[in-house]
Design a protein around this motif. Structure first.
Motif, PDB file in Angstrom:
ATOM      1  N   SER A   1     -20.350  -8.583 -24.666  1.00 51.65           N
ATOM      2  CA  SER A   1     -19.577  -9.651 -24.041  1.00 51.65           C
ATOM      3  C   SER A   1     -18.458 -10.134 -24.956  1.00 51.65           C
ATOM      4  O   SER A   1     -17.308 -10.286 -24.539  1.00 51.65           O
ATOM      5  CB  SER A   1     -20.510 -10.818 -23.683  1.00 51.65           C
TER       6      SER A   1
ATOM      7  N   SER B   1     -17.555 -12.104 -19.629  1.00 53.77           N
ATOM      8  CA  SER B   1     -18.771 -12.911 -19.568  1.00 53.77           C
ATOM      9  C   SER B   1     -20.012 -12.017 -19.433  1.00 53.77           C
ATOM     10  O   SER B   1     -19.938 -10.891 -18.932  1.00 53.77           O
ATOM     11  CB  SER B   1     -18.720 -13.893 -18.400  1.00 53.77           C
ATOM     12  N   VAL B   2     -21.123 -12.525 -19.878  1.00 55.71           N
ATOM     13  CA  VAL B   2     -22.403 -11.844 -19.701  1.00 55.71           C
ATOM     14  C   VAL B   2     -22.679 -11.683 -18.213  1.00 55.71           C
ATOM     15  O   VAL B   2     -23.163 -10.637 -17.773  1.00 55.71           O
ATOM     16  CB  VAL B   2     -23.530 -12.615 -20.420  1.00 55.71           C
TER      17      VAL B   2
END
Length: 74
Positions: free
Chosen positions: A48, A54-55
């Motif tokens: 990430s 983003s995750v």
């Protein structure tokens, strides 16, 4: 995890290069990409940060690459 593979391919990385960048093995990257293995949390966080996404995006929970935390880091 096809999004991780997509990001890897866009950078022109082999699985081995990606593994080195994320501090894991090529075999782990391969298993993650074919969905045979859950992504270890530390690898997910490193990916990430490395790809600045983003995750949630990596996990396929959203189509948006960046969340508020990603934008704050930029």
């Amino acid at each position: 995890m096809s999004r991780l593979k997509d990001l890897r391919v866009k950078r022109g990385f082999t699985q081995g290069k990606m593994a080195k960048e994320l501090g894991t093995s090529q075999q782990t990257i391969s298993r993650i990409e074919v969905k045979d293995e859950l992504v270890p949390t530390d690898i997910l966080i490193k990916a990430s940060k490395y790809f600045n996404v983003s995750v949630d995006y990596l996990l396929g929970l959203t189509e948006e690459k960046h969340n508020q935390q990603c934008e704050e880091r930029m």
